[in-house]
Write an enzyme that holds these catalytic residues in place. Structure first.
Site, short mmCIF file in Angstrom:
data_model
loop_
_atom_site.label_atom_id
_atom_site.label_comp_id
_atom_site.label_asym_id
_atom_site.label_seq_id
_atom_site.Cartn_x
_atom_site.Cartn_y
_atom_site.Cartn_z
N CYS B 71 28.15 -20.13 -53.52
CA CYS B 71 29.06 -18.97 -53.65
C CYS B 71 30.16 -19.10 -52.61
CB CYS B 71 28.29 -17.68 -53.42
SG CYS B 71 27.02 -17.40 -54.62
N HIS B 95 13.35 -15.26 -64.12
CA HIS B 95 12.27 -16.17 -63.74
C HIS B 95 10.97 -15.88 -64.46
CE1 HIS B 95 11.24 -12.54 -61.61
NE2 HIS B 95 10.10 -13.06 -61.23
C1 LIG Z 1 15.09 -10.14 -62.54
C2 LIG Z 1 13.85 -9.67 -61.89
N1 LIG Z 1 13.62 -9.96 -60.60
C3 LIG Z 1 12.52 -9.54 -59.98
C4 LIG Z 1 11.57 -8.77 -60.61
C5 LIG Z 1 10.40 -8.29 -59.82
O1 LIG Z 1 9.24 -9.04 -60.00
P1 LIG Z 1 8.72 -10.05 -58.91
O2 LIG Z 1 8.74 -9.36 -57.61
O3 LIG Z 1 7.36 -10.37 -59.39
O4 LIG Z 1 9.61 -11.23 -58.93
C6 LIG Z 1 11.75 -8.43 -61.95
C7 LIG Z 1 10.77 -7.61 -62.64
O5 LIG Z 1 10.93 -7.08 -63.67
C8 LIG Z 1 12.93 -8.89 -62.60
O6 LIG Z 1 13.16 -8.58 -63.88
#
Ligand SMILES: Cc1ncc(COP(=O)(O)O)c(C=O)c1O
Lengths: 257, 397
Positions: B71, B95
């Protein structure tokens, strides 16, 4: 040395009596009268639910009762504070979830139960492998740690559960959570039969025993039944008196030959 | 504890614990299923043909490896050198697909016919629905009623993909309650159904298994950042809900002692920041709870981070001082969301806008450092919600 519930249940079983344990959500309006009504109508013990925010083994009826109690400000201590005043002449157990034990610590929680005059506790999210700290604390305070056995258990697990259980063995009636079903699942009598074959501790079927007829069927194999959702639904819909009438009906049914 | 002292990536001990955290606190009914899953995962993970199959789906379906983007604009603006690991570019937009592909391949290998999933933001639900369609499994997704409303687009996507979506009205009507309901469903259908948990939470083996499935993020990033900069980053940052995207990227760097690991929690769902150890959803980990142990409701702008608990491995990394878990407010998140969009032309998911928010707040104290942030998902799903938030904010002024 067996505790109060196991001693009484063994004696009653020897006398030919089937055991009946209704469940009442602690703190739900009318809960104390409902417990008295159970005791007056043939219950051998009552299981008092201490409401928890995340009751994963409960279906909609008991969830709703727990949530209503929590919203009204009920706490584990506010429920236990009422117990000595119940004076019903039958043993009382609590049913709750492990975080309410873990948070104060097993020692303190067991001491709190003992002080309130509770005889036993059932923790449906605490499996055998995680139960050491709780069972040790319960034993040191004279609390019977009732263990659950599930229909999914392989044969070599049941003796371990039975060995660990105090009071009685809670034989889970079906694959699922608490709630009323139109018929008794085949798993209910299957598992009770498997347990009866390996232990002489009392075996009671709970979860999915929904009416007098089903209680009768379950007690043809098991030593007794626990009735939850069918009791709590009556408490919520029509109040403590209807709980008493219902319990009396179940008593009659399981007493029949 | 049987951990290998040379690596923080060793599996948990035989009770499923990382230090004092984890375990398997499930109803008796589910114990055999957890044991079966643990054995099946260990066997599959050690099997090169399973790994090859997983790798192929990653490359030819999800679009891995995901790239790293430097970035330049934001770096200049903040006085740091900022790189993003672009998990937002994966198929389905986050992810979550990494874990789901792994779990559904495993479910098929175990002969399961159905999967049941919890979802908060709907990204895990969409990924589950997608993988179920791909692999010919039936899929049912539980989602809190509050989230069904704020992530309506994802609800429709799941339905388009052929999944059933059930709105959960109990408790706080968010992710915590969706997990409860999915667990209840699993208890009743355990014989033919795999519980496809969406994060590094739950009973053993889930926290470990999901971390392994997400470790591809860190493995790739470790090689990529080395190629790009010739060195390890100073800081690796990710948002933390349950903690799967964070564990995924941390796993590439946790054994690099010079790399600072930062997991950013929402102020309204700061399990590590504000919680104490507790037991819910099958694990002992940090948990927001009241004085009696009743689980408190999280309150976050982001449905994916609106969770009062956290994966046990994060509690462990925090307890040994290996990772830090600061929190950011909803207002900082909104500013972070806009910052990345305006400076770099990348609209982040509200979840990863938490990581952006922390970086921009911390920038004065990390001048000149190389920062690698996991951009766990894209913001398409949040555009409608942001439209409302920004319109309301304009209306106020
Ligand atoms: C884009 C994204 N990031 C993070 C998360 C949070 O999950 P985790 O802390 O397991 O990565 C979510 C959950 O829905 C998400 O959609």
């Amino acid at each position: 040395m067996p505790g109060l519930i196991e001693t009484e249940f063994r004696a009653k079983r020897r006398a030919g009596r089937k055991l009946l344990v209704p469940y009442i959500t602690g703190g739900y309006p009318g809960w104390q009268d409902a417990i008295r009504a159970c005791a007056a109508n043939g219950a051998d013990a009552v299981e008092i639910g201490i409401p928890f925010s995340d009751p994963v083994m409960d279906g909609p009826v008991i969830q709703q009762a727990s949530q209503a109690a929590l919203e009204a400000g009920v706490t584990p201590q506010s429920v236990l504070d009422e117990v000595p005043g119940l004076d019903v002449g039958i043993p009382l157990a609590v049913m709750t979830y492990y975080n309410l034990v873990h948070h104060p610590g097993p020692e303190r929680f067991a001491a709190n139960l003992q002080r309130a005059g509770i005889s036993a506790a059932i923790l449906p999210d605490l499996p055998l492998e995680e139960s050491d700290p709780w069972c040790a604390a319960a034993a040191s305070h004279g609390i019977e740690a009732i263990m659950l056995a599930a229909p999914t258990a392989p044969d070599d697990r049941l003796p371990q559960v039975a060995e660990r259980a105090c009071g009685f063995i809670y034989s889970v009636g079906l694959l699922g959570v608490t709630g009323e079903r139109s018929s008794l699942a085949a798993t209910a009598t299957d598992l009770a039969g498997r347990l009866k074959a390996i232990t002489d501790k009392p075996v009671l079927v709970g979860v999915g025993v929904s009416n007098a007829e089903q209680a009768y069927q379950a007690t043809r194999v098991a030593d007794g039944v626990i009735q939850g959702a069918s009791v709590v639904r009556r408490l919520m819909e029509t109040g403590p008196d209807s709980v008493g009438e219902y319990v009396a009906g179940v008593r009659d049914a399981i007493d029949a030959d | 504890m049987s951990m290998n002292p040379d690596t923080l990536l060793a599996p948990p001990d035989h009770t499923g614990r990382f230090g004092d955290f984890g375990g398997r606190f499930v109803p008796e009914t589910l114990v055999p299923a957890c044991q079966e899953l643990e054995a099946a995962f260990n066997e599959a993970w050690a099997d090169s043909s399973f790994r090859a199959e997983l790798d192929e789906v990653h490359r030819l379906y999800s679009g891995r490896p995901s790239i790293i983007t430097e970035c330049k604009n934001l770096s200049t603006q903040l006085g740091i050198r900022l790189f993003l690991k672009r998990e937002d570019l994966n198929h389905t937009g986050s992810h979550k697909i990494n874990n789901v592909i792994g779990q559904t391949l495993l479910a098929k290998r175990m002969g399961k016919k159905r999967i049941v999933a919890d979802t908060g933001a709907g990204q895990h639900g969409v990924a589950s629905a997608t993988a179920a369609a791909l692999m010919g499994l039936e899929c049912k997704v539980y989602m809190g009623a509050v989230d069904v409303e704020r992530q309506a687009l994802n609800v429709f996507r799941m339905k388009l993909l052929g999944s059933e979506v059930e709105s959960v009205h109990s408790g706080s009507r968010t992710l915590k309650d969706a997990v409860n309901e999915a667990m209840r469903h699993w208890v009743a259908n355990v014989a033919d159904t795999h519980f496809c948990l969406g994060s590094v939470v739950g009973p053993h083996p889930y926290p470990y298994m999901v971390r392994q499935f997400q470790s591809i993020i860190g493995d790739e990033a470790h090689a990529q950042i080395g190629d790009l900069t010739g060195a390890m980053p100073d800081v690796v940052v990710a948002c933390v809900g349950g903690g799967s995207n964070a564990m995924g990227i941390f796993s590439g760097f946790v054994d690099e002692p010079g790399v600072r690991l930062v997991g950013v929690e929402p102020a309204g769902g700061a399990a590590i920041g504000k919680g104490v150890p507790g037991v819910v959803h099958g694990m002992r980990s940090n948990l927001m709870q009241d004085e009696y142990g009743q689980v408190e409701e999280a309150l976050s702008i982001s449905a994916g981070l609106d969770y009062p608990g956290v994966g046990p491995e994060h509690s462990y990394l925090s307890s040994i001082g290996r990772a830090d878990y600061p929190s950011v407010t909803d207002d900082e998140v909104i500013a972070g969301f806009r910052l990345l969009a305006e400076a770099e032309g990348i609209i982040p998911a509200l979840e990863c806008a938490h990581a952006v928010a922390w970086i921009s707040r911390e920038a004065p104290r990390i001048q000149g450092q190389t920062v690698l942030m996991n951009l766990s998902g894209r913001g398409d799903k949040d555009v409608a919600q942001m439209m409302k938030i920004l319109a309301d904010a304009d209306g106020d002024t």
